[in-house]
Design an enzyme around this catalytic site. Structure first.
Site, PDB file in Angstrom:
ATOM      1  N   ASP A  85      -3.249  -0.229  -8.103  1.00 51.43           N
ATOM      2  CA  ASP A  85      -2.219   0.049  -6.778  1.00 51.43           C
ATOM      3  C   ASP A  85      -1.106  -0.679  -7.492  1.00 51.43           C
ATOM      4  O   ASP A  85      -0.953  -1.669  -8.158  1.00 51.43           O
ATOM      5  CB  ASP A  85      -2.829  -0.492  -5.878  1.00 51.43           C
ATOM      6  CG  ASP A  85      -2.205  -0.170  -4.480  1.00 51.43           C
ATOM      7  OD1 ASP A  85      -1.717   1.054  -4.573  1.00 51.43           O
ATOM      8  OD2 ASP A  85      -2.112  -0.731  -3.743  1.00 51.43           O
ATOM      9  N   GLU A 138       5.296   6.881  -4.279  1.00 49.77           N
ATOM     10  CA  GLU A 138       5.711   6.294  -2.928  1.00 49.77           C
ATOM     11  C   GLU A 138       7.219   7.158  -2.734  1.00 49.77           C
ATOM     12  O   GLU A 138       8.101   6.323  -3.094  1.00 49.77           O
ATOM     13  CB  GLU A 138       5.789   4.904  -2.795  1.00 49.77           C
ATOM     14  CG  GLU A 138       6.301   4.314  -1.460  1.00 49.77           C
ATOM     15  CD  GLU A 138       6.319   2.758  -1.314  1.00 49.77           C
ATOM     16  OE1 GLU A 138       7.310   2.307  -1.219  1.00 49.77           O
ATOM     17  OE2 GLU A 138       5.254   2.170  -1.729  1.00 49.77           O
TER      18      GLU A 138
END
Length: 287
Positions: A85, A138
Site C-alpha cells: 500500500d 489514487e
C-alpha cells in the site's frame, strides 16, 4: 485482459466482490501477531482478505514481514492476497515487484504534480504488469498521513475529477482510490464528511472498467462503511478498524501477564475485531 490477470489473487478477490456487491477488508499488518490475527479472522469468517503492508515493512525487515505474510496466505483456507500500500518510491516499487511475493501494488505518485504523477504511474503500472502484479492508484489527492506512510501529510487535498479518472484509466491501472472527502489518519470530532454525490458520479464514469478502493476508514461507523460499499467500493482499506483492540490490549496487559500470553491474546483481539468488520462489509461467508 492479459491471461495472468485471470489468476491474480487480488483481481479474483475484487472481481468477486464487485459481482457480489460486498467489500473485502484490506488490512495493514505491522507485525507477526497482526498477520496471524488477520488471516485467522478471514478463516473464521470464511471471508477473502487482502493483507496489506506499507513500504516500511520492506525497509524495516528486509522484506521478512512480507514473506511471512505470503507464507500465511499460501497456508490459509480462504483466498488471501498480499498487497503493498502507498508505495511512493520508484526504486522501492521496482524492488518489490522484482523480489517480493506481492499480488498487487499501489503505485502512489500523488505527491507529484499531475503530469509527473501520470507519467510515473503509467511507467510503474507497466513494470508491475510485466511481473504479473495488479495495480492501484489514487486520482485526486486524499488528505492526511498514516504511521508507515511518508510524504502524504500536509499535502493539499483535491477531489477526484472526471478528467483525472480518464487520465488514470489511460495509465492501465487496475483499481482506483478516489478522493471524495475521505482522509488518511483521523477525522477529528466532526467525523467523516464524505461527498456521496461525487462518489456516485465517479462510479458512473468508471462504469466497471476498474475496481474502486476505499481509503481513509479510521473511525468509520458501520452505516458509513455500508453506504460506501453500496456506492461501489470493493477494496476496503483499514488500519485502526482492525488494530485498535490489539493496542488497547497491549496497554492493559503488558507487565501483568507472561509475554507469550500477551501475544496470544493480542492475536485473538485482532481476530475478534476484524471478523466484526468482515460481517459488516458483507464478505463473511463468501470464501
Amino acid at each position: 485482459m492479459a491471461d495472468w490477470k485471470e489468476s491474480n489473487t487480488t483481481r479474483q478477490i475484487l472481481a468477486a466482490a464487485e459481482q457480489g456487491q460486498y467489500g473485502v477488508i484490506a488490512a495493514i499488518a505491522y507485525n507477526l501477531e497482526q498477520i496471524l490475527g488477520l488471516v485467522r479472522a478471514a478463516e473464521k469468517a470464511k471471508s477473502p482478505l487482502i493483507l496489506q503492508f506499507f513500504p516500511w515493512a520492506i525497509t524495516f525487515s528486509d522484506g521478512l514481514l512480507i514473506r511471512t505474510g505470503a507464507d500465511a496466505a499460501r497456508r490459509a483456507t480462504v483466498p488471501v492476497a498480499i498487497h503493498l500500500d502507498h508505495a511512493q518510491d520508484e526504486a522501492l516499487i521496482r524492488h518489490a515487484a522484482d523480489t517480493l511475493p506481492f499480488d498487487s501494488i499501489m503505485v502512489d505518485m500523488s505527491h507529484h504534480e499531475k503530469e509527473e504523477n501520470l507519467k510515473k504511474t503509467k511507467e510503474l503500472v507497466a513494470y508491475c504488469h510485466a511481473r504479473h502484479i495488479y495495480t492501484e492508484a489514487e486520482p485526486g489527492r486524499i488528505e492526511g498521513g498514516e504511521d508507515g506512510v511518508q510524504d502524504t501529510a500536509g499535502l493539499l487535498a483535491s477531489m477526484t475529477t472526471p478528467d483525472e479518472i480518464e487520465d488514470f484509466l489511460a495509465t492501465g491501472v487496475d483499481a482506483l482510490a478516489p478522493a471524495f472527502g475521505n482522509v488518511h489518519g483521523e477525522y477529528g470530532p466532526q467525523g467523516p464528511q464524505l461527498d456521496y454525490e461525487t462518489l456516485a458520479k465517479i462510479r458512473e464514469q468508471i462504469g466497471g472498467r476498474v475496481r474502486m478502493v476505499l481509503h481513509g476508514t479510521n473511525g468509520f461507523p458501520p452505516d458509513v462503511m455500508k453506504k460506501c460499499i453500496a456506492a461501489g467500493m470493493t477494496k476496503i482499506n483499514v488500519n485502526r478498524l482492525s488494530l485498535d483492540d490489539y493496542y488497547t490490549h497491549l496497554k492493559k496487559r503488558v507487565g501483568t501477564a507472561p509475554h507469550t500470553t500477551i501475544i496470544e491474546e493480542g492475536v485473538d483481539a485482532v481476530v475478534a475485531q476484524t471478523v466484526g468488520w468482515m460481517e459488516i462489509c458483507g464478505s463473511a461467508g463468501k470464501a
